[in-house]
Design an enzyme around this catalytic site. Structure first.
Site, mmCIF file in Angstrom:
data_model
loop_
_atom_site.group_PDB
_atom_site.id
_atom_site.type_symbol
_atom_site.label_atom_id
_atom_site.label_comp_id
_atom_site.label_asym_id
_atom_site.label_seq_id
_atom_site.Cartn_x
_atom_site.Cartn_y
_atom_site.Cartn_z
ATOM 1 N N HIS A 1 31.047 -26.359 58.819
ATOM 2 C CA HIS A 1 29.884 -25.626 58.306
ATOM 3 C C HIS A 1 29.953 -24.068 58.833
ATOM 4 O O HIS A 1 30.925 -23.821 59.659
ATOM 5 C CB HIS A 1 28.566 -26.104 58.904
ATOM 6 C CG HIS A 1 28.776 -26.332 60.446
ATOM 7 N ND1 HIS A 1 29.595 -27.138 61.266
ATOM 8 C CD2 HIS A 1 28.225 -25.452 61.428
ATOM 9 C CE1 HIS A 1 29.142 -27.007 62.607
ATOM 10 N NE2 HIS A 1 28.261 -26.011 62.733
ATOM 11 N N ASP B 1 18.816 -23.018 59.924
ATOM 12 C CA ASP B 1 19.135 -23.775 61.229
ATOM 13 C C ASP B 1 17.937 -24.170 62.182
ATOM 14 O O ASP B 1 16.898 -23.522 62.323
ATOM 15 C CB ASP B 1 20.007 -22.782 62.221
ATOM 16 C CG ASP B 1 20.879 -23.502 63.463
ATOM 17 O OD1 ASP B 1 19.937 -24.009 64.130
ATOM 18 O OD2 ASP B 1 21.977 -23.487 63.336
ATOM 19 N N ILE B 2 17.861 -25.407 62.679
ATOM 20 C CA ILE B 2 16.717 -25.829 63.288
ATOM 21 C C ILE B 2 16.347 -25.168 64.754
ATOM 22 O O ILE B 2 15.462 -25.381 65.406
ATOM 23 C CB ILE B 2 16.868 -27.297 63.618
ATOM 24 C CG1 ILE B 2 17.834 -27.974 64.359
ATOM 25 C CG2 ILE B 2 16.616 -28.160 62.282
ATOM 26 C CD1 ILE B 2 17.697 -29.498 64.628
ATOM 27 N N ASN C 1 33.073 -22.373 63.569
ATOM 28 C CA ASN C 1 33.426 -22.774 64.842
ATOM 29 C C ASN C 1 34.434 -23.943 64.469
ATOM 30 O O ASN C 1 34.139 -24.840 63.725
ATOM 31 C CB ASN C 1 32.211 -23.387 65.874
ATOM 32 C CG ASN C 1 31.499 -22.312 66.089
ATOM 33 O OD1 ASN C 1 31.663 -21.105 66.562
ATOM 34 N ND2 ASN C 1 30.133 -22.541 66.089
#
Length: 117
Positions: A103, A33-34, A90
């Protein structure tokens, strides 16, 4: 939002933009994750577009299983399988889904008992 245009996950899968991919096969892609919320924060996506959890049908059962199977494989690879981790999916705006592409978040590396994404 225009779903005809490729979103960031599709660009990562096709390696059109740079990302730190930790695992990829013919069914899924997993990458860091960025904007990580923990020392280990990996995003796992199917290579074939599924908008969100509400779009899942029985025909997606193999890919959904593969996402979970791969999450466990990565947790073992990152040595958090015994200490613990969270898997979070989510769904839609109120559920916290920002990118309209199914995702899963694999989060670990710290105590997560009170951690919410």
């Amino acid at each position: 939002m225009n779903y005809e245009k490729k979103n960031i996950f599709e660009k990562i899968i096709k390696k059109e933009i740079k990302s730190e991919i930790v695992y990829q096969d013919e069914k899924i892609t997993a990458f860091k994750d960025i904007n990580p919320k923990a020392p280990i924060h990996i995003i796992i996506v199917p290579n074939k577009f599924i908008k969100n959890m509400n779009e899942i049908t029985i025909k997606h059962s193999k890919i959904i299983f593969h996402m979970f199977y791969t999450a466990v494989k990565i947790a073992k690879m990152k040595n958090i399988d015994f200490s613990g981790y969270k898997l979070i999916i989510n769904c839609n705006k109120d559920g916290g889904q920002i990118i309209p592409y199914l995702h899963m978040h694999l989060i670990g590396g710290i105590k997560l008992s009170n951690f919410i994404v």
